[in-house]
Design a protein around this motif. Sequence first.
Motif, mmCIF file in Angstrom:
data_model
loop_
_atom_site.group_PDB
_atom_site.id
_atom_site.type_symbol
_atom_site.label_atom_id
_atom_site.label_comp_id
_atom_site.label_asym_id
_atom_site.label_seq_id
_atom_site.Cartn_x
_atom_site.Cartn_y
_atom_site.Cartn_z
ATOM 1 N N PHE A 51 135.434 43.818 -102.579
ATOM 2 C CA PHE A 51 135.463 45.103 -102.873
ATOM 3 C C PHE A 51 136.839 45.515 -103.136
ATOM 4 O O PHE A 51 137.801 45.217 -102.321
ATOM 5 C CB PHE A 51 134.872 45.721 -101.649
ATOM 6 N N ASP A 52 136.924 46.271 -104.190
ATOM 7 C CA ASP A 52 138.521 47.034 -104.636
ATOM 8 C C ASP A 52 138.142 48.291 -104.501
ATOM 9 O O ASP A 52 137.400 48.855 -105.027
ATOM 10 C CB ASP A 52 138.760 46.403 -105.967
ATOM 11 N N TYR A 53 139.240 48.790 -103.671
ATOM 12 C CA TYR A 53 139.078 50.315 -103.338
ATOM 13 C C TYR A 53 139.617 51.133 -104.628
ATOM 14 O O TYR A 53 139.271 52.251 -104.587
ATOM 15 C CB TYR A 53 139.999 50.573 -102.133
ATOM 16 N N THR A 54 140.596 50.633 -105.318
ATOM 17 C CA THR A 54 141.279 51.494 -106.483
ATOM 18 C C THR A 54 140.872 50.685 -107.740
ATOM 19 O O THR A 54 141.840 49.538 -108.204
ATOM 20 C CB THR A 54 142.726 51.572 -106.132
ATOM 21 N N PRO A 55 140.190 51.051 -108.739
ATOM 22 C CA PRO A 55 139.166 51.851 -108.383
ATOM 23 C C PRO A 55 137.946 51.281 -107.745
ATOM 24 O O PRO A 55 138.104 50.189 -107.625
ATOM 25 C CB PRO A 55 138.712 52.654 -110.134
ATOM 26 N N PRO A 56 137.053 52.094 -107.229
ATOM 27 C CA PRO A 56 136.024 51.639 -106.217
ATOM 28 C C PRO A 56 135.141 50.550 -107.167
ATOM 29 O O PRO A 56 134.738 51.069 -108.297
ATOM 30 C CB PRO A 56 135.311 52.533 -105.733
ATOM 31 N N ARG A 57 135.290 49.239 -106.828
ATOM 32 C CA ARG A 57 134.340 48.306 -107.494
ATOM 33 C C ARG A 57 133.948 47.006 -106.896
ATOM 34 O O ARG A 57 135.122 46.739 -106.108
ATOM 35 C CB ARG A 57 134.939 48.123 -109.075
ATOM 36 N N LEU A 58 133.319 46.160 -107.328
ATOM 37 C CA LEU A 58 133.213 44.835 -106.948
ATOM 38 C C LEU A 58 133.699 43.877 -108.083
ATOM 39 O O LEU A 58 133.138 44.023 -108.899
ATOM 40 C CB LEU A 58 131.592 44.333 -106.617
ATOM 41 N N ASN A 59 134.737 42.957 -107.484
ATOM 42 C CA ASN A 59 135.428 41.990 -108.348
ATOM 43 C C ASN A 59 134.650 40.988 -108.216
ATOM 44 O O ASN A 59 134.775 40.382 -106.984
ATOM 45 C CB ASN A 59 137.016 42.017 -108.032
#
Length: 151
Positions: free
Chosen positions: A96-104
């Motif tokens: 999970f990446d908070y910036t921007p919110p997304r799943l990598n």
Amino acid sequence: MSATHDEEAKVRDAEVARLHPDLERRHLRATLPARVVLRDIEKHEGDRELKLVGESYIVAVVNSRAVQFYAGSDPVFDAGSIDITRIVDVETGSEFDYTPPRLNPTVRLKIKEGTTTLDVDLEVFTFDGTELRQSTEIDADLAWWKSATSH
């Protein structure tokens, strides 16, 4: 990504290319759990350890015996190695990446540790010699890792 990350990647890439001229370099970002595992695997008294905060961008090369990870820049340091006989599988995972919110998507190396298995999740990047770019389609990378670590 930032200009600083790109500059560090340039230095790291050149240094690893000098150390391993015949091996393909893979640019990655180690998730926090992956950094914990790498630190645990590479416990040698007095050796420089990968920091848990801040040092997540790494370059990996795979030879016939091990996956070797390098971090930092000017100078690059050995951030750990994993004997390929300990890699029992290569899968996909996510971070999970908070910036921007997304799943990598991540390449997940499954490492045998005694009777358990540890996961080393690595976000995949391409490097064109100037700029790091995160990969969102990692099927080709997954196939490469499976082939490179098969034993």
